[in-house]
Design a protein around this motif. Sequence first.
Motif, PDB file in Angstrom:
ATOM      1  N   ILE A  34       0.846  -1.185   0.000  1.00  0.00           N
ATOM      2  CA  ILE A  34       0.000   0.000   0.000  1.00  0.00           C
ATOM      3  C   ILE A  34       0.883   1.236   0.000  1.00  0.00           C
ATOM      4  CG2 ILE A  34      -1.669   1.293   1.373  1.00  0.00           C
ATOM      5  CD1 ILE A  34      -2.568  -1.489   2.446  1.00  0.00           C
ATOM      6  N   ALA A  35       0.555   2.182  -0.865  1.00  0.00           N
ATOM      7  CA  ALA A  35       1.287   3.448  -0.938  1.00  0.00           C
ATOM      8  C   ALA A  35       0.265   4.580  -0.963  1.00  0.00           C
ATOM      9  CB  ALA A  35       2.164   3.491  -2.185  1.00  0.00           C
ATOM     10  N   LYS A  36       0.181   5.342   0.119  1.00  0.00           N
ATOM     11  CA  LYS A  36      -0.779   6.460   0.167  1.00  0.00           C
ATOM     12  C   LYS A  36      -0.151   7.675  -0.481  1.00  0.00           C
ATOM     13  CE  LYS A  36      -3.433   4.857   3.997  1.00  0.00           C
ATOM     14  NZ  LYS A  36      -4.366   5.191   5.002  1.00  0.00           N
ATOM     15  N   ARG A  37      -0.925   8.320  -1.332  1.00  0.00           N
ATOM     16  CA  ARG A  37      -0.437   9.490  -2.058  1.00  0.00           C
ATOM     17  C   ARG A  37      -1.531  10.545  -2.134  1.00  0.00           C
ATOM     18  NH1 ARG A  37       2.029   5.519  -6.406  1.00  0.00           N
ATOM     19  NH2 ARG A  37       3.916   4.974  -5.294  1.00  0.00           N
ATOM     20  N   THR A  38      -1.131  11.777  -2.008  1.00  0.00           N
ATOM     21  CA  THR A  38      -2.055  12.894  -2.174  1.00  0.00           C
ATOM     22  C   THR A  38      -1.819  13.496  -3.548  1.00  0.00           C
ATOM     23  OG1 THR A  38      -2.001  13.353   0.193  1.00  0.00           O
ATOM     24  CG2 THR A  38      -2.808  15.104  -1.238  1.00  0.00           C
ATOM     25  N   ILE A  39      -2.885  13.677  -4.277  1.00  0.00           N
ATOM     26  CA  ILE A  39      -2.771  14.277  -5.602  1.00  0.00           C
ATOM     27  C   ILE A  39      -2.609  15.781  -5.418  1.00  0.00           C
ATOM     28  CG2 ILE A  39      -3.969  14.680  -7.781  1.00  0.00           C
ATOM     29  CD1 ILE A  39      -5.313  11.956  -7.364  1.00  0.00           C
ATOM     30  N   PRO A  40      -1.587  16.377  -6.020  1.00  0.00           N
ATOM     31  CA  PRO A  40      -1.358  17.818  -5.854  1.00  0.00           C
ATOM     32  C   PRO A  40      -2.610  18.639  -6.178  1.00  0.00           C
ATOM     33  CG  PRO A  40       0.455  16.814  -7.040  1.00  0.00           C
ATOM     34  CD  PRO A  40      -0.614  15.764  -6.907  1.00  0.00           C
ATOM     35  N   GLY A  41      -2.910  19.592  -5.305  1.00  0.00           N
ATOM     36  CA  GLY A  41      -4.066  20.455  -5.503  1.00  0.00           C
ATOM     37  C   GLY A  41      -5.366  19.881  -4.977  1.00  0.00           C
ATOM     38  N   GLN A  42      -5.330  18.655  -4.444  1.00  0.00           N
ATOM     39  CA  GLN A  42      -6.539  18.041  -3.894  1.00  0.00           C
ATOM     40  C   GLN A  42      -6.325  17.766  -2.408  1.00  0.00           C
ATOM     41  OE1 GLN A  42      -8.073  14.718  -6.031  1.00  0.00           O
ATOM     42  NE2 GLN A  42      -7.984  15.730  -8.004  1.00  0.00           N
ATOM     43  N   PHE A  43      -7.402  17.727  -1.678  1.00  0.00           N
ATOM     44  CA  PHE A  43      -7.322  17.491  -0.242  1.00  0.00           C
ATOM     45  C   PHE A  43      -7.525  16.015   0.104  1.00  0.00           C
ATOM     46  CE2 PHE A  43      -8.789  21.894  -0.689  1.00  0.00           C
ATOM     47  CZ  PHE A  43      -7.752  22.535  -0.013  1.00  0.00           C
TER      48      PHE A  43
END
Length: 92
Positions: free
Chosen positions: A12-21
Amino acid sequence: MTRTHTPGPWKIAKRTIPGQFVTYTHIVAAHDDHIALVGPCEIDANSHLIAAAPELLSALEGILNFERGKFDCPWDIHLETICSAIAKARWI
């Protein structure tokens, strides 16, 4: 025709998409090969279940082989594989 899946283990790799919360969870294999993208609803449970898929498949194949008389290893080894795969899927 035999179909194959991307070999495990998957992680599992958690990632935040730039510009999204919202943080999305990616399931990846070796070298960060993309397997699946899990959205925010029930993210943890679904992520762990998907990531455990290769181990669950292996455990089931081991049981089937053992039942068919193909004793490739002692039963306790199969039991360890089963318990480990279930623990990974349940996030224990």
